[in-house]
Motif scaffolding. Structure first.
Motif, short mmCIF file in Angstrom:
data_model
loop_
_atom_site.label_atom_id
_atom_site.label_comp_id
_atom_site.label_asym_id
_atom_site.label_seq_id
_atom_site.Cartn_x
_atom_site.Cartn_y
_atom_site.Cartn_z
N ASP A 137 0.84 -1.20 0.00
CA ASP A 137 0.00 0.00 0.00
C ASP A 137 0.88 1.25 0.00
OD1 ASP A 137 -2.04 1.80 0.18
OD2 ASP A 137 -2.68 1.23 2.20
N SER A 138 0.51 2.21 -0.84
CA SER A 138 1.28 3.46 -0.89
C SER A 138 0.93 4.38 0.28
CB SER A 138 0.99 4.21 -2.20
OG SER A 138 -0.34 4.69 -2.22
N GLY A 139 -0.26 4.21 0.83
CA GLY A 139 -0.68 5.08 1.93
C GLY A 139 -1.13 6.46 1.50
N VAL A 140 -1.25 6.68 0.19
CA VAL A 140 -1.73 7.98 -0.30
C VAL A 140 -2.94 7.76 -1.20
CG1 VAL A 140 0.57 9.02 -0.16
CG2 VAL A 140 -0.15 7.94 -2.30
N GLY A 141 -3.51 8.84 -1.71
CA GLY A 141 -4.69 8.74 -2.55
C GLY A 141 -4.42 8.03 -3.86
N HIS A 142 -5.51 7.60 -4.51
CA HIS A 142 -5.35 6.87 -5.78
C HIS A 142 -4.67 7.71 -6.84
CE1 HIS A 142 -8.79 9.13 -7.31
NE2 HIS A 142 -9.55 8.67 -6.33
N THR A 143 -4.84 9.02 -6.77
CA THR A 143 -4.11 9.93 -7.65
C THR A 143 -3.52 11.03 -6.78
OG1 THR A 143 -5.70 9.54 -9.46
CG2 THR A 143 -4.22 11.43 -9.67
N PRO A 144 -2.25 10.92 -6.41
CA PRO A 144 -1.63 11.97 -5.60
C PRO A 144 -1.76 13.33 -6.29
CG PRO A 144 -0.23 10.03 -5.64
CD PRO A 144 -1.33 9.79 -6.63
N LEU A 145 -2.06 14.36 -5.53
CA LEU A 145 -2.37 15.67 -6.10
C LEU A 145 -1.28 16.71 -5.84
CD1 LEU A 145 -6.18 15.83 -5.31
CD2 LEU A 145 -5.03 14.96 -7.37
N SER A 146 -0.09 16.25 -5.49
CA SER A 146 1.05 17.14 -5.32
C SER A 146 2.33 16.33 -5.40
CB SER A 146 0.99 17.87 -3.97
OG SER A 146 1.20 16.95 -2.91
N SER A 147 3.43 17.00 -5.67
CA SER A 147 4.72 16.31 -5.66
C SER A 147 4.99 15.71 -4.30
CB SER A 147 5.85 17.30 -6.03
OG SER A 147 5.73 17.73 -7.37
N ALA A 148 4.66 16.44 -3.24
CA ALA A 148 4.91 15.96 -1.89
C ALA A 148 4.15 14.66 -1.61
CB ALA A 148 4.51 17.02 -0.87
N GLU A 149 2.90 14.58 -2.08
CA GLU A 149 2.12 13.36 -1.86
C GLU A 149 2.67 12.20 -2.69
OE1 GLU A 149 -2.53 11.76 -1.82
OE2 GLU A 149 -2.07 13.72 -2.68
N SER A 150 3.08 12.47 -3.92
CA SER A 150 3.68 11.42 -4.75
C SER A 150 4.97 10.90 -4.12
CB SER A 150 3.97 11.95 -6.15
OG SER A 150 2.78 12.31 -6.82
N MET A 151 5.80 11.82 -3.61
CA MET A 151 7.04 11.42 -2.95
C MET A 151 6.75 10.56 -1.73
SD MET A 151 9.07 15.06 -3.22
CE MET A 151 10.59 14.52 -2.42
N ARG A 152 5.75 10.98 -0.96
CA ARG A 152 5.38 10.22 0.24
C ARG A 152 4.91 8.82 -0.14
NH1 ARG A 152 2.38 13.78 2.10
NH2 ARG A 152 0.28 12.97 1.71
N GLY A 153 4.12 8.72 -1.20
CA GLY A 153 3.64 7.42 -1.64
C GLY A 153 4.77 6.51 -2.07
N ALA A 154 5.73 7.04 -2.82
CA ALA A 154 6.87 6.24 -3.27
C ALA A 154 7.68 5.76 -2.08
CB ALA A 154 7.74 7.06 -4.22
N GLN A 155 7.95 6.66 -1.13
CA GLN A 155 8.74 6.30 0.04
C GLN A 155 8.01 5.27 0.90
OE1 GLN A 155 10.07 9.63 2.39
NE2 GLN A 155 11.18 8.34 3.83
N GLN A 156 6.72 5.43 1.08
CA GLN A 156 5.96 4.51 1.92
C GLN A 156 5.86 3.12 1.29
OE1 GLN A 156 3.30 7.78 4.42
NE2 GLN A 156 2.34 6.72 2.69
N ARG A 157 5.87 3.06 -0.03
CA ARG A 157 5.92 1.74 -0.68
C ARG A 157 7.23 1.03 -0.33
NH1 ARG A 157 2.15 0.65 -4.74
NH2 ARG A 157 0.91 2.44 -5.46
N ALA A 158 8.35 1.76 -0.45
CA ALA A 158 9.65 1.17 -0.15
C ALA A 158 9.73 0.76 1.32
CB ALA A 158 10.76 2.16 -0.49
#
Length: 206
Positions: A44-65
């Motif tokens: 799970d990425s822990g973020v929305g199905h479509t991240p709406l900011s660079s910060a949210e996308s970064m958080r999703g990528a990091q949380q996957r790892a």
């Protein structure tokens, strides 16, 4: 010859293909004679199905790892790197440069692809370029809450775009695919590992 496992926080084809593409370029720099096996895991990425900011996308990528690091397999298998990837949007607003005197505020929405690479003790981000969404598509995703994957299928008149060329392919006329975008993000995220001497020198100088 050493064999290491690269754990990827996704089983989607374009993401796994992007990892293989990136390794084709950088594997020889990560370790002489090292062999890498790529394994995808659903996390799970822990973020929305479509991240709406660079910060949210970064958080999703990091949380996957980081989710990969917590798996039981991570303590028993020879995992060398943990990879998370996340695609999302970045919204930029400002005066319309074509008619600045009018004072019109214009919204521009860009698609980005982010990667996060960790060796278990330190991690680094990388990003692709960005491509602008048509306003009608941006409105559907941002204002109506439609998932980008569904919206781009409707926009392109296709099915399953996410698992093929992706929104990147549709918007670029298939000159840049989702796989291409993640490949670039991964090469950038891996840089502190395969170009470690330069990054250590820069850190010492700082």
């Amino acid at each position: 010859m050493n064999k290491f496992i690269i754990a990827v926080g996704s089983k989607r084809g374009p993401k796994l293909d992007a990892v293989h593409d990136a390794l084709d370029v950088i594997a020889h720099r990560l370790g002489t004679g090292a062999q890498f096996e790529v394994r995808g895991f659903d996390v799970d990425s822990g973020v929305g199905h479509t991240p709406l900011s660079s910060a949210e996308s970064m958080r999703g990528a990091q949380q996957r790892a980081e989710a990969l690091m917590r798996m039981p397999e991570a303590a028993t298998d020879t995992f060398r790197y943990f990879l998370g990837m996340e695609g999302g949007l970045e919204v930029v607003t400002g005066n319309d440069s074509q008619n600045p005197s009018a004072g019109n505020i214009r919204r521009r929405v860009f698609l980005e692809s982010w990667a996060y690479v960790s060796d278990g003790s330190r991690g680094h981000f990388g990003r692709s370029g960005a491509i602008e969404l048509p306003e009608s598509l941006a409105t559907e995703v941002l204002d109506q809450g439609v998932e980008l994957a569904a919206a781009i299928d409707k926009f392109a008149g296709l099915a399953g775009v996410r698992d093929n060329q992706g929104a990147w392919g549709v918007l670029s006329g298939d000159l840049i695919s989702r796989r291409d975008a993640f490949r670039l993000a991964l090469i950038a995220a891996f840089a502190p590992f395969y170009n470690a001497a330069l990054f250590r020198t820069a850190a010492a100088a700082g």
